[in-house]
Write a protein that holds these residues in place. Sequence first.
Motif, PDB file in Angstrom:
ATOM      1  N   ASN A   8       0.828  -1.184   0.000  1.00 16.80           N
ATOM      2  CA  ASN A   8       0.000   0.000   0.000  1.00 16.80           C
ATOM      3  C   ASN A   8       0.870   1.243   0.000  1.00 16.80           C
ATOM      4  N   ARG A  15      -6.188   3.998   8.979  1.00 13.42           N
ATOM      5  CA  ARG A  15      -6.645   3.362  10.215  1.00 13.42           C
ATOM      6  C   ARG A  15      -6.413   4.346  11.349  1.00 13.42           C
ATOM      7  N   SER A  67      -0.318  -5.813  -7.068  1.00 15.09           N
ATOM      8  CA  SER A  67      -0.042  -6.255  -5.698  1.00 15.09           C
ATOM      9  C   SER A  67      -1.335  -6.670  -4.996  1.00 15.09           C
ATOM     10  N   ASP A  68      -2.418  -5.921  -5.212  1.00 14.71           N
ATOM     11  CA  ASP A  68      -3.678  -6.275  -4.555  1.00 14.71           C
ATOM     12  C   ASP A  68      -4.322  -7.521  -5.170  1.00 14.71           C
ATOM     13  N   GLY A 269      -7.551  -3.112  -3.949  1.00  9.45           N
ATOM     14  CA  GLY A 269      -8.148  -4.125  -3.072  1.00  9.45           C
ATOM     15  C   GLY A 269      -8.995  -3.526  -1.962  1.00  9.45           C
ATOM     16  N   PRO A 270      -8.431  -2.624  -1.183  1.00 11.90           N
ATOM     17  CA  PRO A 270      -9.227  -2.009  -0.109  1.00 11.90           C
ATOM     18  C   PRO A 270     -10.472  -1.304  -0.620  1.00 11.90           C
ATOM     19  N   VAL A 273     -13.021  -3.895  -1.024  1.00  9.69           N
ATOM     20  CA  VAL A 273     -13.477  -4.310   0.308  1.00  9.69           C
ATOM     21  C   VAL A 273     -14.435  -3.271   0.887  1.00  9.69           C
ATOM     22  N   TYR A 297      -8.911 -12.433  -6.790  1.00  6.73           N
ATOM     23  CA  TYR A 297      -8.043 -12.713  -5.648  1.00  6.73           C
ATOM     24  C   TYR A 297      -8.836 -12.607  -4.345  1.00  6.73           C
ATOM     25  N   LEU A 298      -9.634 -11.548  -4.248  1.00  5.58           N
ATOM     26  CA  LEU A 298     -10.418 -11.343  -3.030  1.00  5.58           C
ATOM     27  C   LEU A 298     -11.596 -12.325  -2.969  1.00  5.58           C
ATOM     28  N   ASP A 303      -6.606 -14.040  -0.432  1.00  8.86           N
ATOM     29  CA  ASP A 303      -5.894 -13.005   0.301  1.00  8.86           C
ATOM     30  C   ASP A 303      -6.056 -13.201   1.801  1.00  8.86           C
ATOM     31  N   VAL A 306      -9.476 -12.451   3.827  1.00 10.12           N
ATOM     32  CA  VAL A 306     -10.314 -11.378   3.306  1.00 10.12           C
ATOM     33  C   VAL A 306     -11.269 -11.973   2.268  1.00 10.12           C
TER      34      VAL A 306
ATOM     35  N   MET B   1      -6.759  -5.111   6.281  1.00  6.91           N
ATOM     36  CA  MET B   1      -6.396  -6.092   5.290  1.00  6.91           C
ATOM     37  C   MET B   1      -4.894  -6.120   5.129  1.00  6.91           C
ATOM     38  N   ARG B   2      -4.386  -5.550   4.013  1.00 11.50           N
ATOM     39  CA  ARG B   2      -2.952  -5.579   3.804  1.00 11.50           C
ATOM     40  C   ARG B   2      -2.252  -4.623   4.757  1.00 11.50           C
ATOM     41  N   GLY B   3      -0.970  -4.844   4.895  1.00 12.19           N
ATOM     42  CA  GLY B   3      -0.214  -3.959   5.752  1.00 12.19           C
ATOM     43  C   GLY B   3      -0.483  -4.197   7.212  1.00 12.19           C
ATOM     44  N   ASP B   7       0.668  -2.411  10.955  1.00  9.71           N
ATOM     45  CA  ASP B   7      -0.360  -1.855  11.830  1.00  9.71           C
ATOM     46  C   ASP B   7      -0.439  -2.562  13.172  1.00  9.71           C
TER      47      ASP B   7
END
Lengths: 613, 171
Positions: A8, A15, A67-68, A269-270, A273, A297-298, A303, A306, B1-3, B7
Amino acid sequence: MIGELFLNGHHAPRRGPHPQRPQRGLAASVAALATVTLLALALALAPALTRADMPSSLTVVGTSDVSDSGLMQNLIQPMFSAAYPQFTFKYTGTASGTAISNAETGAGGPSVLIVHAATLENQFVAGGFSDEPFGRAIFINDFVLAGPSGSDPAGVTANGAHDVVQAFAGIATAGNNGGGSPQDEFVSRGGTPGTTTQEHKIWAQVAALPSPPAGVLLCAVSAANGGGDTPIAAGNGVTASGQPCPNGGALPTGSALPKWYVVTGLTQGPNVVAANACAGYPSSACYVFTDRGTYDYLASGSDGGVSIPNLRIVTRDDSATAPGGADELINYFHAYIIKPTVAGETVNLTAAQDFVNFLTSPTLQSKLKTYLASTSDPGGPPFVADASPIITASGIPAGVLAGKTVTVTGTVTNAEPGYPVLTGKTVSVDEVVGGLPVAVGSGTTGASGNYTITYTPPASGQYQVSTGLITQIENSTLNPPFGDLLSPASTAPTATAVHGVVSVTRATGERGGVTVAGAVGPVAPDGHDQVVLSVRRQGAAGYRKIGAAHLVAGQGVYAVNGNLAAGRWRLRVTLSDPGQLEQANSRIVTVTVPTAKQSHSVRFTRITDRSRC
Amino acid sequence: MRGSATDRVVTPRRGVRGAIAVSLAVGWLTVCGLAVAGCGASAPAKRDVIARGNAICLSALRAVRSQPPPSAAGSLPALADYLKRVVPIVDKEVAAVRALPRPAHDRALLDRYVSALTATGAEYRTLAAAAARGDRSAVAQALAALRASTAAPAAARYGLSDCAGSGATVT
């Protein structure tokens, strides 16, 4: 090796900060010391953490699609690191527009750029940031529109299952809902990812529909931001669709966005989601435009925990009659070696060249079809090799007489669907010599990519048809035009046996022996040709060698003799040139070797030699 | 999710004993890590050598294919011009292959390939020199020697499939 992979970048999901508790006393001090020590060691062991590429590191910045979707970390990076262990590899996945900006400024120290936004890539090339004339085609996948797995307030499955423009129009209509509360949301990444630039292209096609969605405003995005249109709320300076977005075509943000059009700023990807969660929006029906690699992938749960159970693909594979045609949703990826001489760049040129060569190599290209091949997606593996054109060839013979010409025909097809035919491109017939191709004939492709090549196989060996590196303008309607580099292509080598010819023009029986003379074809190219005289007594089985002669380079005729007892003999001459020609036999000749005082006689017998081609 | 790794929050352990234990563990892990990272690194496996060797060969093949072919088939000046560009690529390939680590397993096979490839590289230089001086006979001899090269079969025997021939691209 440290195979570090940053998944990412600037579009990473935000977050909330975690509260940090103050550490107290000796315990805290020791822990802090340990932490510092560990960090120092980690820095010493991990050159990838440094900003610029060094001779032993390779930093690649690019789209989060690779990558995602897991493609980078599950396929490309492990294979590349196995083949090139001398480089510590790092991939930073972000929006294509952001990746291009970083590549232009050198931020993060990238050496290679992987993106999928032609309307931004052309500017990158025109700006002088690419080390090669254009980017290299590496693979394609396809864009899809995903929507709620249950309801479908936009009626996409009914009206836009294979027409993404109609699907977008339906989403906008339901979202606008005559000015009422949105019945659905379009969850966009915003900014300038390749997916968003494609989305903007589609919104422009929506605006051009004979009956565009009522009450929906679409403003024109600047070329610098990839062009196309994007939704904008009323009251922001745009009174009719097609007018430039405010601030010189900047992308609307915040309150300038319609209620139904949500911008997340996330990577691929996010963002999917987020659409799957569809939380905090007026409706509970979210649509998201994404690439099928990431979706598969998702959706397949690959993944690590996820999943996106609330989504399904509602639009894919546009029909030929839909706006933009059947290739509307093709997602083209290209790789660029960043120009090392641009100020601010810290490019590891050797590593960058090795990496893009690897990306376009048959080794990786052949593996793409294995990635995400076992998901339930009826579309099959999402990534498709397109680095090299597709060559067909017919007419390479299994055998040919030396000196004879051969004609090979076929076509060279651009493996990138929807891009122009490959005309005027050089095609060669190569003999594979010592593992490398040496051209023995060449031609040029015609208007439909077809070619005809006439050549003379110089020797027995492996032959194939090939193209070199091709430079191709793929979209001349863009300003500047968008082009790419197609990697060398070749057919599988085919064995051709080249047969020499040896003739007998005179055979003379004398007391105690025979002398035979004749010609060979082709003229001996080197000192390796040899003629061998063999005989058998008439009525007996099996030939035996009684004489031989080496030919010097340039020799086209020969004479060879051997000792023979009196009697009637059948003889033949064999021409051999190991590594050059197949062994060839002359016709069989009958000769009489006289006894003492007996005059000699010669009689030729014509016998078909079925061993020759 | 990723990362999630970045985190994740590591909660500090409490108490002196805990801290010392952490420090000891960190130290031990560091020593082990150093040993694995460099000091105690083992020789590469045959499959790694194959991956690296194949990459070298593919890269060389790609570089050769990127050179425009001789403008006229059979023309020695055109062949000389072509080889002038190709021979450095071959030399680089030979040097890279010679520098490959050679695991004990099947070492003799790999040695044989390296030796054959080195000879092939020399033949290419001979071919280039012959073409440059317009010696058609010497060109034919060098080509014949190259056709008789054992490099490709030796590569195939070791498992270096991409060094064993000029394969087709993916369609």
